[in-house]
Write an enzyme that holds these catalytic residues in place. Structure first.
Site, short mmCIF file in Angstrom:
data_model
loop_
_atom_site.label_atom_id
_atom_site.label_comp_id
_atom_site.label_asym_id
_atom_site.label_seq_id
_atom_site.Cartn_x
_atom_site.Cartn_y
_atom_site.Cartn_z
CD GLU A 138 -5.89 7.15 9.08
OE1 GLU A 138 -5.06 6.74 9.92
OE2 GLU A 138 -6.03 8.35 8.79
CE LYS B 269 9.72 5.29 11.30
NZ LYS B 269 10.29 6.55 10.84
N GLY C 162 8.76 7.47 6.86
CA GLY C 162 7.62 6.80 6.23
C GLY C 162 7.55 7.04 4.72
NE ARG C 163 8.24 13.32 4.39
CZ ARG C 163 8.14 13.40 5.72
NH1 ARG C 163 7.27 12.63 6.36
NH2 ARG C 163 8.88 14.24 6.41
CD GLU D 212 3.78 13.13 5.98
OE1 GLU D 212 4.57 12.18 5.83
OE2 GLU D 212 2.58 12.95 6.28
CG HIS E 5 -8.99 16.93 -22.96
ND1 HIS E 5 -9.44 17.43 -24.15
CD2 HIS E 5 -7.91 16.17 -23.26
CE1 HIS E 5 -8.69 16.97 -25.14
NE2 HIS E 5 -7.75 16.21 -24.62
CE LYS F 1 -1.09 10.94 12.44
NZ LYS F 1 0.22 10.30 12.57
O1 F6P Z 1 0.17 10.86 9.09
C1 F6P Z 1 1.47 10.93 8.72
C2 F6P Z 1 2.21 9.62 8.74
O2 F6P Z 1 2.88 9.50 9.94
C3 F6P Z 1 3.14 9.53 7.56
O3 F6P Z 1 4.32 10.21 7.75
C4 F6P Z 1 3.29 8.05 7.41
O4 F6P Z 1 3.80 7.70 6.16
C5 F6P Z 1 1.86 7.61 7.63
O5 F6P Z 1 1.36 8.48 8.61
C6 F6P Z 1 1.69 6.18 8.04
O6 F6P Z 1 2.36 5.90 9.23
P1 F6P Z 1 2.63 4.42 9.70
O7 F6P Z 1 3.51 3.77 8.67
O8 F6P Z 1 3.30 4.55 11.03
O9 F6P Z 1 1.31 3.71 9.80
#
Ligand code: F6P
Length: 551
Positions: free
Chosen positions: A215, A209, A271-272, A357, A388, A516
């Site tokens: 990452e 987004k 995002g979620r 979140e 288990h 972050k």
């Molecule tokens: O670290 C939290 C977050 O902002 C989430 O809310 C989101 O889903 C994820 O990182 C990934 O964000 P993006 O889609 O901006 O890479």
């Protein structure tokens, strides 16, 4: 900030506190014994989804009070605000319009005076063209190779929803490319995924987004390098092997992905909550566009139910209120999600983000601390594996752990006998957790096994199961795109209901920011920048890592 006390939260809160004291000593077994209509009354069904919420430590009075609390918090008004595009995300001054993404195309949803439905439909059409081209073989990799592998690069909401759904519905359509997911900044994951893939037959979808996520950026750069190392010229690599989905289309362009390969999303999609947007492109690649549309239709069905069913017969409202009842009045700290279906193995992880979140908040909408417990710790594992591993604690530990058991009645495979083993276990666990085993029953079992006298008595305490552990059972007739869409939307709305009751904003996530910022600093220091002032522990750990990396 002004401090508040839970008693300020009103008379209903106090009545619920008092009611919990009265109900706490009552065992679930006796609630069933005293009320033969209980199971029938506390169940709801919707288009192939059955919700049984009878195994809960509630009676009619509990429901009267909880429903009254929902009305007092103006839940019906909040539901309308959510669907109609009001800025329910108050700290970011935005609506949260995941429901518009799956709304009937004829519907009208306005944001800032603009009907957003035409934009949503335009992106959906672009998705459909891309999906048809890739699945039909017209979209070719360098050298004319058909695309057989799609790698979704994203994290959090840009990974968990698409990954969970793609895995759950992998058996639904096997004619598309194989979809892989890379989320972690730990390059072991990317390396393992790419090891088996042909560069010229692989398409990357960079899902982000913000397009600034550390990452995702690191993995996208590594993917670009992997294509270059395979001898694919840069322009061809970016044109044939990269798609992106982002609200920051400019940054996607700066990364080198041509505008035609970039699909937009919008800041009013959390995002979620984004798998329904173009972030779900990898799902559509795997299932085909019809499958993706069916997923949206399932969610739409649950949306209509949530918006129009009375609070007393409203699935997300009931699940939301149950969570409030256990967290705030019984002091339960956690909530277990136990899918008895291997295809739903990623559901607990998906719901962890969705719930924790969203509702892992300590201040109310106005920024003042809340005087009560908010979102639970969500955890879980597929059945029967969990039995288990940690079920011992559920049966005989000291914690109250409300749990959701989720099962699918008809499997995708032909091994009916084995499926009966799975469903039998699901049903047995919900019953055992509810009933438990009294000392008298334990004695009778031990006697039947041949034990007697002191040897028997020494065992009794260990064989008692207190029971009284509450659970919800959700059964799907079958796991299809429609029923999965319904299930996900059910949980999304449950989380929203709880946000309303707790007066918190479920649509922001400021709690992820501090880590972050500090990571950025420490990454620089690992690369040789002079260390800033740290606490003694962090300083010592940093020094150890720097030494190790220097070797
Ligand atoms: O670290 C939290 C977050 O902002 C989430 O809310 C989101 O889903 C994820 O990182 C990934 O964000 P993006 O889609 O901006 O890479």
């Amino acid at each position: 900030m002004t401090e508040r006390d839970a008693s300020d939260f009103g008379q209903l809160w106090q009545q619920l506190t008092q009611h919990q004291r009265e109900l706490a000593p009552v065992h679930l077994r006796s609630l069933f014994e005293q009320d033969p209509g209980r199971a029938q009354r506390y169940r709801l069904e919707l288009d192939g989804l059955l919700l049984d919420y009878s195994k809960h430590r509630t009676d009619e009075q509990t429901w009267r009070l909880l429903q009254a609390l929902a009305r007092e918090r103006d839940l019906p008004g909040w539901i309308e605000r959510l669907f109609s595009g009001a800025p329910v995300n108050n700290t970011e001054h935005r609506p949260a319009l995941h429901t518009a993404l799956r709304a009937d195309p004829q519907a009208q949803v306005t944001v800032g005076g603009e009907d957003v439905m035409p934009r949503i439909q335009a992106v959906r059409r672009r998705m459909a063209l891309l999906v048809a081209a890739v699945r039909g073989g017209q979209w070719q990799g360098f050298g004319g190779e058909p695309i057989r592998h799609v790698v979704n690069i994203g994290i959090g909401g840009s990974d968990l929803g698409p990954a969970m759904v793609s895995q759950a519905l992998a058996g639904h359509d096997r004619t598309g490319p194989t979809v892989h997911f890379v989320s972690n900044v730990d390059a072991h994951q990317l390396t393992a995924v790419l090891a088996g893939l042909p560069p010229t037959g692989t398409l990357f979808i960079v899902n982000s987004k913000s397009f600034t996520t550390l990452e995702t950026h690191a993995n996208a750069v590594a993917a670009r390098e992997w294509l270059a190392a395979a001898g694919i010229p840069h322009v061809e690599a970016m044109r044939r092997h990269f798609l992106a989905v982002s609200a920051n289309t400019q940054a996607a362009g700066e990364f080198g992905i041509p505008a035609d390969n970039v699909l937009p999303m919008w800041d009013w999609v959390g995002g979620r909550y984004s798998l329904w947007s173009a972030i779900g492109l990898s799902i559509a690649m795997a299932l085909g566009m019809d499958g993706f549309e069916a997923l949206l239709a399932g969610a739409r069905r649950m949306d209509a139910h949530f918006r129009h069913a009375p609070l007393t017969e409203n699935m997300p409202v009931i699940l939301g209120l149950l969570g409030v009842w256990y967290g705030d009045f019984f002091g339960a700290q956690t909530h277990a999600v136990l899918p008895y279906d291997q295809r739903l193995a990623r559901l607990p992880a998906f719901l962890q983000q969705l719930d924790m979140e969203s509702n892992g908040k300590r201040v109310a909408r106005d920024g003042t601390p809340v005087p009560y417990q908010t979102g639970p710790i969500v955890w879980g594992e597929v059945g029967t594996n969990g039995q288990h591993a940690f079920f011992q604690l559920l049966h005989q530990g000291t914690h109250l752990v409300p749990a959701d058991f989720i099962g699918c009645v008809r499997p995708d495979h032909g091994r009916r006998d084995q499926h009966r083993l799975l469903l039998g276990n699901l049903l047995a666990q919900t019953e055992a957790l509810m009933r438990g085993q009294s000392a008298a029953e334990a004695r009778a079992r031990l006697a039947a096994s041949g034990l007697a006298g002191e040897a028997l008595e020494a065992q009794v305490g260990h064989r008692v199961f207190p029971g009284n552990q509450p659970s919800t059972t959700i059964l799907l007739e079958a796991l299809t795109p429609q029923t999965l869409g319904m299930l996900i939307a059910l949980y999304e709305h449950k989380v929203f209901v709880q946000g309303v009751i707790w007066d918190i904003n479920p649509f922001d996530q400021w709690g992820v920011e501090l880590g972050k910022v500090m990571a950025k600093q420490l990454i620089g220091e690992l690369a040789g920048e002079p260390p800033a002032a740290h606490d003694a522990s962090t300083a010592q750990l940093l020094a150890w890592c720097r030494d190790g990396l220097a070797d």
